[in-house]
Design a protein around this motif. Structure first.
Motif, PDB file in Angstrom:
ATOM      1  N   LEU A 213      19.442  30.583   8.719  1.00 66.81           N
ATOM      2  CA  LEU A 213      19.918  30.343  10.075  1.00 66.81           C
ATOM      3  C   LEU A 213      19.929  31.628  10.887  1.00 66.81           C
ATOM      4  O   LEU A 213      20.261  32.695  10.385  1.00 66.81           O
ATOM      5  CB  LEU A 213      21.342  29.784  10.011  1.00 66.81           C
ATOM      6  N   ALA A 214      19.555  31.538  12.159  1.00 64.64           N
ATOM      7  CA  ALA A 214      19.752  32.629  13.113  1.00 64.64           C
ATOM      8  C   ALA A 214      20.381  32.035  14.365  1.00 64.64           C
ATOM      9  O   ALA A 214      20.086  30.901  14.737  1.00 64.64           O
ATOM     10  CB  ALA A 214      18.432  33.315  13.438  1.00 64.64           C
ATOM     11  N   VAL A 215      21.252  32.808  15.001  1.00 68.36           N
ATOM     12  CA  VAL A 215      21.993  32.322  16.162  1.00 68.36           C
ATOM     13  C   VAL A 215      21.855  33.310  17.316  1.00 68.36           C
ATOM     14  O   VAL A 215      21.992  34.523  17.144  1.00 68.36           O
ATOM     15  CB  VAL A 215      23.486  32.129  15.825  1.00 68.36           C
ATOM     16  N   GLN A 216      21.576  32.759  18.480  1.00 67.63           N
ATOM     17  CA  GLN A 216      21.500  33.533  19.713  1.00 67.63           C
ATOM     18  C   GLN A 216      22.508  32.950  20.692  1.00 67.63           C
ATOM     19  O   GLN A 216      22.690  31.732  20.744  1.00 67.63           O
ATOM     20  CB  GLN A 216      20.090  33.447  20.301  1.00 67.63           C
ATOM     21  N   THR A 217      23.185  33.807  21.461  1.00 70.82           N
ATOM     22  CA  THR A 217      24.126  33.302  22.464  1.00 70.82           C
ATOM     23  C   THR A 217      23.815  33.904  23.820  1.00 70.82           C
ATOM     24  O   THR A 217      23.360  35.049  23.927  1.00 70.82           O
ATOM     25  CB  THR A 217      25.587  33.613  22.090  1.00 70.82           C
ATOM     26  N   ILE A 218      24.046  33.110  24.852  1.00 74.02           N
ATOM     27  CA  ILE A 218      23.910  33.560  26.233  1.00 74.02           C
ATOM     28  C   ILE A 218      25.209  33.198  26.935  1.00 74.02           C
ATOM     29  O   ILE A 218      25.577  32.017  26.996  1.00 74.02           O
ATOM     30  CB  ILE A 218      22.720  32.887  26.936  1.00 74.02           C
ATOM     31  N   ASP A 219      25.913  34.184  27.446  1.00 75.84           N
ATOM     32  CA  ASP A 219      27.210  33.918  28.055  1.00 75.84           C
ATOM     33  C   ASP A 219      27.146  34.038  29.575  1.00 75.84           C
ATOM     34  O   ASP A 219      26.073  34.230  30.163  1.00 75.84           O
ATOM     35  CB  ASP A 219      28.294  34.832  27.470  1.00 75.84           C
TER      36      ASP A 219
END
Length: 268
Positions: A213-219
């Motif tokens: 799994l890889a996770v990217q976030t945009i806030d």
């Protein structure tokens, strides 16, 4: 793995990015890269210049500002002589002004390395809401994602994505093989923050039992942004089991999605 990459990626693959979900008003685009090809550390070149070195599988770069234009992307095994050797994967990418993009280098459903561009949705969210995007970039069959026992994403296949907007908070989810009740993993709680887009990449190979799994976030999406929000690079995490299962049953995305440090790329 090097032999597979060389055999499958020698041809130049044209890539055209779709229009961005929201424009920044600037000619520069925000581009992140996700490395979802297991077992191979790579160097990435853009227009002949080094963009990333020693890029390890499962990582996502922070966004890099690139002027709009055409870029020739080339991926080599780490330390390879880029002037003497053919790239493992190559593609020509047209980057439009104001876009927020993650380019994922990953395996297709049959296990062949490929490049997929994902346009990140950076449109504003209503107060109290969060956005969840799941991207299937693994050599694995279709899956369904359930929340509270009910399917919320059905038949997700490589290299596609599904996006949900839902109230911020904790979601109890599990992953099943598409069209069945066979649970791959879960249930598990997933915390989604208000005004944040969480992008989950399922990557790796089910056959090789190295799904991850890889996770990217945009806030900063609580309201319509005045610019393109910057994402934060995610790393492989065993602490998010239901997403890991989704990968395996992904590496963008969001989101190539190859990670390391940001280096300015030259432009045609």
């Amino acid at each position: 793995m090097r032999t597979v990459l060389a055999a499958s990626g020698a041809a130049l693959l044209p890539l055209a990015f779709a229009a961005p979900a929201a424009a920044s008003g600037s000619d520069d685009a925000q581009v992140a890269v996700f490395h979802g090809v297991p077992g191979l550390t790579v160097d990435v070149y853009a227009n002949g210049d080094v963009l990333l070195e020693d890029f390890e599988p499962g990582t996502i770069t922070d966004p890099v500002e690139l002027p709009a234009g055409s870029y020739e992307l080339e991926v080599f095994p780490a330390g390879a002589d880029a002037e003497a050797e053919d790239p493992a994967i190559s593609a020509t990418a047209d980057v439009p002004a104001g876009a927020n993009i993650t380019v994922a280098a990953h395996l297709d459903e049959g296990g062949t390395p490929t490049l997929t561009p994902f346009v990140n949705d950076v449109s504003g969210l209503d107060a109290g809401d969060a956005r969840l995007t799941v991207r299937h970039t693994a050599a694995a069959p279709a899956v369904d994602v359930r929340a509270g026992g009910d399917p919320v994403i059905e038949g997700l296949t490589n290299p596609n994505e599904e996006t949900l907007e839902l109230p911020a908070g904790s979601v109890s989810a599990d992953v099943v093989l598409a069209g069945t009740d066979t649970v791959a993993i879960g249930p598990a709680d997933l915390d989604l923050a208000e005004g944040v887009s969480t992008i989950v990449y399922a990557w790796g190979s089910a056959e090789d039992e190295n799904l991850a799994l890889a996770v990217q976030t945009i806030d900063g999406l609580e309201s319509s942004p005045s610019g393109v929000p910057s994402g934060t690079g995610g790393l492989v995490s065993d602490a998010l089991p239901w997403q890991l299962a989704l990968v395996g049953v992904l590496g963008a995305g969001t989101v190539l999605v190859l990670g390391g440090r940001a280096v300015r790329a030259s432009r045609d």
